[in-house]
Design a protein around this motif. Structure first.
Motif, PDB file in Angstrom:
ATOM      1  N   LEU A  66      10.756  -4.462  -4.723  1.00 37.04           N
ATOM      2  CA  LEU A  66      10.704  -3.878  -3.383  1.00 37.04           C
ATOM      3  C   LEU A  66       9.646  -4.578  -2.528  1.00 37.04           C
ATOM      4  CD1 LEU A  66      11.018  -0.076  -4.223  1.00 37.04           C
ATOM      5  CD2 LEU A  66      12.732  -1.529  -3.125  1.00 37.04           C
ATOM      6  N   ILE A  67       8.471  -4.770  -3.110  1.00 31.66           N
ATOM      7  CA  ILE A  67       7.379  -5.407  -2.375  1.00 31.66           C
ATOM      8  C   ILE A  67       7.757  -6.841  -2.013  1.00 31.66           C
ATOM      9  CG2 ILE A  67       5.001  -6.234  -2.552  1.00 31.66           C
ATOM     10  CD1 ILE A  67       4.546  -3.786  -4.465  1.00 31.66           C
TER      11      ILE A  67
ATOM     12  N   ARG B  92       0.826  -1.197   0.000  1.00 35.19           N
ATOM     13  CA  ARG B  92       0.000   0.000   0.000  1.00 35.19           C
ATOM     14  C   ARG B  92       0.869   1.259   0.000  1.00 35.19           C
ATOM     15  NH1 ARG B  92      -3.259  -1.090   4.284  1.00 35.19           N
ATOM     16  NH2 ARG B  92      -4.992  -2.156   3.297  1.00 35.19           N
ATOM     17  N   ASP B  93       1.932   1.231   0.775  1.00 37.99           N
ATOM     18  CA  ASP B  93       2.866   2.360   0.796  1.00 37.99           C
ATOM     19  C   ASP B  93       3.424   2.627  -0.594  1.00 37.99           C
ATOM     20  OD1 ASP B  93       2.559   2.825   3.441  1.00 37.99           O
ATOM     21  OD2 ASP B  93       4.459   1.938   4.075  1.00 37.99           O
ATOM     22  N   TRP B  94       3.881   1.565  -1.210  1.00 30.94           N
ATOM     23  CA  TRP B  94       4.481   1.725  -2.525  1.00 30.94           C
ATOM     24  C   TRP B  94       3.457   2.243  -3.530  1.00 30.94           C
ATOM     25  CZ3 TRP B  94       3.371  -0.541  -7.254  1.00 30.94           C
ATOM     26  CH2 TRP B  94       4.260  -0.204  -8.278  1.00 30.94           C
ATOM     27  N   LEU B  95       2.259   1.701  -3.465  1.00 33.18           N
ATOM     28  CA  LEU B  95       1.209   2.125  -4.391  1.00 33.18           C
ATOM     29  C   LEU B  95       0.933   3.623  -4.244  1.00 33.18           C
ATOM     30  CD1 LEU B  95      -1.317  -0.849  -4.131  1.00 33.18           C
ATOM     31  CD2 LEU B  95      -0.158  -0.096  -6.208  1.00 33.18           C
ATOM     32  N   ARG B  96       0.836   4.067  -3.002  1.00 29.20           N
ATOM     33  CA  ARG B  96       0.493   5.476  -2.778  1.00 29.20           C
ATOM     34  C   ARG B  96       1.583   6.413  -3.289  1.00 29.20           C
ATOM     35  NH1 ARG B  96      -4.142   4.813   0.852  1.00 29.20           N
ATOM     36  NH2 ARG B  96      -3.331   3.653   2.626  1.00 29.20           N
ATOM     37  N   THR B  97       2.833   6.093  -2.976  1.00 24.56           N
ATOM     38  CA  THR B  97       3.907   6.986  -3.431  1.00 24.56           C
ATOM     39  C   THR B  97       4.023   6.957  -4.953  1.00 24.56           C
ATOM     40  OG1 THR B  97       5.571   5.269  -3.139  1.00 24.56           O
ATOM     41  CG2 THR B  97       5.232   6.768  -1.298  1.00 24.56           C
TER      42      THR B  97
ATOM     43  N   THR C  98       7.992  -8.295   1.752  1.00 24.43           N
ATOM     44  CA  THR C  98       7.171  -9.446   2.095  1.00 24.43           C
ATOM     45  C   THR C  98       8.024 -10.579   2.634  1.00 24.43           C
ATOM     46  OG1 THR C  98       5.642  -8.863   0.344  1.00 24.43           O
ATOM     47  CG2 THR C  98       5.558 -11.117   1.151  1.00 24.43           C
ATOM     48  N   THR C  99       9.074 -10.864   1.908  1.00 21.39           N
ATOM     49  CA  THR C  99       9.955 -11.959   2.287  1.00 21.39           C
ATOM     50  C   THR C  99      10.590 -11.701   3.646  1.00 21.39           C
ATOM     51  OG1 THR C  99      10.413 -12.307  -0.042  1.00 21.39           O
ATOM     52  CG2 THR C  99      11.897 -13.347   1.524  1.00 21.39           C
ATOM     53  N   ALA C 100      11.007 -10.463   3.861  1.00 21.92           N
ATOM     54  CA  ALA C 100      11.647 -10.122   5.129  1.00 21.92           C
ATOM     55  C   ALA C 100      10.679 -10.326   6.291  1.00 21.92           C
ATOM     56  CB  ALA C 100      12.139  -8.675   5.089  1.00 21.92           C
ATOM     57  N   ALA C 101       9.450  -9.862   6.122  1.00 20.97           N
ATOM     58  CA  ALA C 101       8.453  -9.987   7.186  1.00 20.97           C
ATOM     59  C   ALA C 101       8.185 -11.453   7.488  1.00 20.97           C
ATOM     60  CB  ALA C 101       7.158  -9.290   6.767  1.00 20.97           C
ATOM     61  N   GLU C 102       8.056 -12.246   6.437  1.00 21.83           N
ATOM     62  CA  GLU C 102       7.754 -13.650   6.675  1.00 21.83           C
ATOM     63  C   GLU C 102       8.937 -14.376   7.289  1.00 21.83           C
ATOM     64  OE1 GLU C 102       6.022 -15.799   3.406  1.00 21.83           O
ATOM     65  OE2 GLU C 102       6.367 -17.689   4.462  1.00 21.83           O
TER      66      GLU C 102
ATOM     67  N   THR D 126      14.841   0.138 -14.275  1.00 17.11           N
ATOM     68  CA  THR D 126      14.665   1.540 -14.642  1.00 17.11           C
ATOM     69  C   THR D 126      13.209   1.980 -14.532  1.00 17.11           C
ATOM     70  OG1 THR D 126      14.525   0.809 -16.926  1.00 17.11           O
ATOM     71  CG2 THR D 126      16.652   1.643 -16.164  1.00 17.11           C
ATOM     72  N   ASP D 127      12.271   1.063 -14.691  1.00 17.76           N
ATOM     73  CA  ASP D 127      10.864   1.438 -14.605  1.00 17.76           C
ATOM     74  C   ASP D 127      10.357   1.237 -13.178  1.00 17.76           C
ATOM     75  OD1 ASP D 127      11.056  -1.514 -15.388  1.00 17.76           O
ATOM     76  OD2 ASP D 127       8.986  -1.321 -14.703  1.00 17.76           O
ATOM     77  N   PRO D 128       9.472   2.098 -12.746  1.00 20.46           N
ATOM     78  CA  PRO D 128       9.006   2.048 -11.361  1.00 20.46           C
ATOM     79  C   PRO D 128       8.236   0.767 -11.021  1.00 20.46           C
ATOM     80  CG  PRO D 128       7.732   3.630 -12.641  1.00 20.46           C
ATOM     81  CD  PRO D 128       8.888   3.223 -13.486  1.00 20.46           C
ATOM     82  N   PHE D 129       7.689   0.096 -12.037  1.00 28.02           N
ATOM     83  CA  PHE D 129       6.812  -1.031 -11.757  1.00 28.02           C
ATOM     84  C   PHE D 129       7.602  -2.290 -11.421  1.00 28.02           C
ATOM     85  CE2 PHE D 129       4.895   1.937 -14.720  1.00 28.02           C
ATOM     86  CZ  PHE D 129       3.898   2.413 -13.903  1.00 28.02           C
ATOM     87  N   ARG D 130       8.608  -2.561 -12.224  1.00 27.77           N
ATOM     88  CA  ARG D 130       9.449  -3.701 -11.874  1.00 27.77           C
ATOM     89  C   ARG D 130      10.213  -3.420 -10.588  1.00 27.77           C
ATOM     90  NH1 ARG D 130      12.906  -5.649 -16.859  1.00 27.77           N
ATOM     91  NH2 ARG D 130      13.328  -3.422 -16.967  1.00 27.77           N
ATOM     92  N   ARG D 131      10.586  -2.154 -10.395  1.00 23.45           N
ATOM     93  CA  ARG D 131      11.251  -1.795  -9.143  1.00 23.45           C
ATOM     94  C   ARG D 131      10.302  -2.055  -7.972  1.00 23.45           C
ATOM     95  NH1 ARG D 131      13.685   2.880 -10.768  1.00 23.45           N
ATOM     96  NH2 ARG D 131      12.033   4.207 -10.008  1.00 23.45           N
ATOM     97  N   GLY D 132       9.038  -1.667  -8.155  1.00 26.62           N
ATOM     98  CA  GLY D 132       8.031  -1.907  -7.128  1.00 26.62           C
ATOM     99  C   GLY D 132       7.872  -3.372  -6.790  1.00 26.62           C
TER     100      GLY D 132
END
Lengths: 177, 177
Positions: B153-154, A163-168, B158-162, B144-150
């Motif tokens: 990152l996500i 959600r954070d990423w989506l918003r930014t 996720t992996t870290a939390a789990e 370079t594109d925000p979507f693959r970067r997203g």
DNA sequence: CGACCATACCTCGGAGTCGAGATATAGCAA
DNA sequence: TTGCTATATCTCGACTCCGAGGTATGGTCG
């Protein structure tokens, strides 16, 4: 979604089946690699739908390779799919990630990209609970066993991060409209 | 996985198909609700495999309800599945969550539960990358594109939390062995 | 009374998916 | 030479899944 992924990869450059298989294995690989019995029939379907063409190039490698390239219809189909968020299944992690992987192909259309992200955000904002005890949902605090508690905690952390990423990202896209 | 989920829910208490449908919709619901055309045939498969039995109770509600209850074989099959982590597909978010939802049924076997979590942890520790540019993987910083970067990152968050949850839960389970 | 909805189950066709196996070449090592 | 591995594609049967539709009954609302 396999269809979307194939079109998405071929949008970058022509590939032959084996290369495509490797790209798909990386994308979905940590999730579930697709088998040949899935990939090659899928390629044939796309071919007979006129979304891609193959050109056989002998000599190059061991076995004769079929280089696959998108047709104009294929390219249009890919972009149309991405442009209609309502048709995209945004409710499944794997499918959503596939969309995200190729959303870059809508470059120059930040409004359309934002619409897709907004749809996912709306989905994440829906209250979700995994379990019911009778009629009322079981929250992370109430779950007595560590495993269901874990599920809910992990899901919560994941959702928050996304959600954070989506918003930014939405804010950035809106600025560039 | 549908099979596992049905057995898992019925392990708690007998349910009729419609109730089962609601439980499944909650569990997989935010992902992809299953349809009647999937659920009822699945019930029939489990029935003809001798894993559950149905008892028709007329009068109670509108249409005649078939109360489904696990047989001993059904209960054994569920627990055996959970006890053999190698057979569990731990690489898909949805499937993994299904396992996690019913791992509590292995209560009294903390070592077996820990083995399942360890398998997931091992999977998460495998280096994963979604994209390749030629031969080398593209990291979150390089995309370079925000979507693959997203995506990257996500996935990382996720992996870290789990992973955190897995480690603390494993520590607790190991203490109770 | 009729319309409508929720409950409750089932079937069918079509499509996608998988696993296992078949086929073939090129290159390298024992 | 034999065998192994990687490249590269294809097919088949079995199974699962989905969507759309069908069949009931009981309750509520106007």
């Amino acid at each position: 979604m396999l269809k979307l992924a194939i079109l998405g990869f071929l949008h970058d450059r022509p590939l032959h089946g084996y290369e495509l298989r490797r790209h798909l294995a990386a994308l979905t690989g940590h999730v579930r690699p697709i088998s040949d019995g899935t990939l090659y029939p899928a390629i044939k379907r796309l071919e007979s739908d006129g979304l891609l063409v193959r050109s056989t190039e002998p000599g190059a490698a061991a076995a004769p390779r079929h280089t696959l390239r998108l047709t104009d219809a294929g390219r249009a189909t890919l972009l149309d799919r991405l442009r209609t968020p309502d048709d995209l299944d945004v409710s499944d992690e794997n499918r959503w990630f596939t969309v995200l992987a190729f959303l870059r192909h809508l470059d120059g259309e930040p409004a359309a990209q934002a619409a897709v992200l907004r749809r996912r955000l709306a989905f994440l904002d829906e209250p979700a609970s995994f379990f019911y005890e009778g009629d009322r949902p079981v929250g992370a605090e109430e779950a007595t066993d560590p495993f269901r508690r874990g599920m809910l905690l992990i899901a919560r952390a994941t959702t928050a991060a996304e959600r954070d990423w989506l918003r930014t990202t939405l804010a950035e896209l809106d600025r560039s409209v």
